[in-house]
Write an enzyme that holds these catalytic residues in place. Structure first.
Site, short mmCIF file in Angstrom:
data_model
loop_
_atom_site.label_atom_id
_atom_site.label_comp_id
_atom_site.label_asym_id
_atom_site.label_seq_id
_atom_site.Cartn_x
_atom_site.Cartn_y
_atom_site.Cartn_z
N HIS B 120 0.81 -1.23 0.00
CA HIS B 120 0.00 0.00 0.00
C HIS B 120 0.84 1.28 0.00
CE1 HIS B 120 -3.45 2.54 1.72
NE2 HIS B 120 -3.97 1.96 0.66
N LYS B 122 3.07 4.46 -1.25
CA LYS B 122 2.99 5.35 -2.42
C LYS B 122 4.19 6.28 -2.32
CE LYS B 122 -1.49 5.20 -0.51
NZ LYS B 122 -1.84 3.97 -1.14
N ASP B 127 17.27 9.75 -7.07
CA ASP B 127 18.73 9.84 -6.91
C ASP B 127 19.18 9.53 -5.49
OD1 ASP B 127 19.00 10.44 -9.58
OD2 ASP B 127 19.10 12.61 -9.27
#
Ligand SMILES: [Zn+2]
Ligand SMILES: [Zn+2]
Lengths: 176, 176
Positions: B120, B122, B127
């Site tokens: 779940h 996100k 870099d």
């Protein structure tokens, strides 16, 4: 020094009963919990401790709120005199297991969005100075099964915009 | 000075075509987009700019990824030689509109969780030094309709644990 903490979920299993019973403070030391779970710290107990540290105010902006332990924590704070305000999602709050009805029965102020788009935030603000935000919905599945993150921060660059956003949403969700 | 930025959604409507076309860099100045949307900055164009700033690596850990614009941005980075790695949710990736198939066709490394609990998260790491995380799934509904947040940070106290978590999940999702 500003708190900067990251918690990952699923939380390792751990007993949070004594933590909550102590916060409820019904006098005396709480009886030891008979469950076999370890008493060590885990992501979930850390999250609970941060929330239970509230002394004056707690703003909650939560898509889903069905965890009974988190519900208990919020009720404790309300009973202690912390000003609790909750904004939640109109569709999710109607689902079985939602804690929102319990909070309302206790007199906690709850508002919800009036449109069909999701109110998908999952953040809390403790005493206007600590932000708790991430991917974690306040459900048992999220805490104990899913891969999730929670970030805890006191830097004003983060806390201030979330406070402002809360007040904006709070006014927009005013039913009057 | 470390980047500390908060973006709220739904994003105001704004045209991101020129931003993406310029990043795609097919030579010369891109033709102006004929759409009527304003060219001003919005939360979505800011998010795109942060992602497009990647020069060496991009780690993505995303429950849902169906936004065509975000898909284009990731493809541009891959074509530029940025090392892109994606972990996603096994159930969501099978849904219509997922960008995951496109990424795989282009040769981008994608893995998914092997269990039934939701992956779940996100978040994105640019870099290895900029973390982009929040409630926002990478879908058109989330960007243009829902109430969502994205936090962008370069403080090592936040970036390092997410990098470690990415590597842990990446290994656990290794199908071999
Ligand atoms: Zn117990
Ligand atoms: Zn346009």
């Amino acid at each position: 020094r500003a708190v900067r903490e990251v918690l990952f979920f699923p939380s390792r299993p751990c007993c949070t009963e004594e933590l909550l019973a102590e916060a409820e403070g019904r006098g005396g030391r709480p009886a030891p919990c008979p469950c076999p779970l370890p008493r060590a710290d885990c992501s979930f107990s850390r999250l609970l401790r941060r929330l239970l540290s509230a002394r004056r105010s707690l703003e909650l902006c939560l898509f889903a709120f069905s965890s009974p332990e988190l519900g208990r924590a919020v009720c404790v704070l309300h009973r202690r005199g912390v000003r609790v305000r909750v904004v939640t999602d109109s569709q999710y709050m109607a689902l079985r297991g939602s804690q929102i009805g319990v909070l309302r029965l206790l007199g906690i102020q709850v508002r919800h969005n009036q449109d069909v788009a999701f109110m998908h935030h999952k953040f809390a603000i403790v005493d206007k100075k600590m932000l708790i935000t991430g991917s974690l919905n306040w459900t048992m599945e999220a805490i104990h099964s899913n891969r999730e993150n929670v970030v805890i921060m006191e830097d004003a660059e983060y806390v201030r915009p979330f406070l402002d956003e809360f007040e904006r949403i709070w006014e927009e969700c005013n039913p009057e």
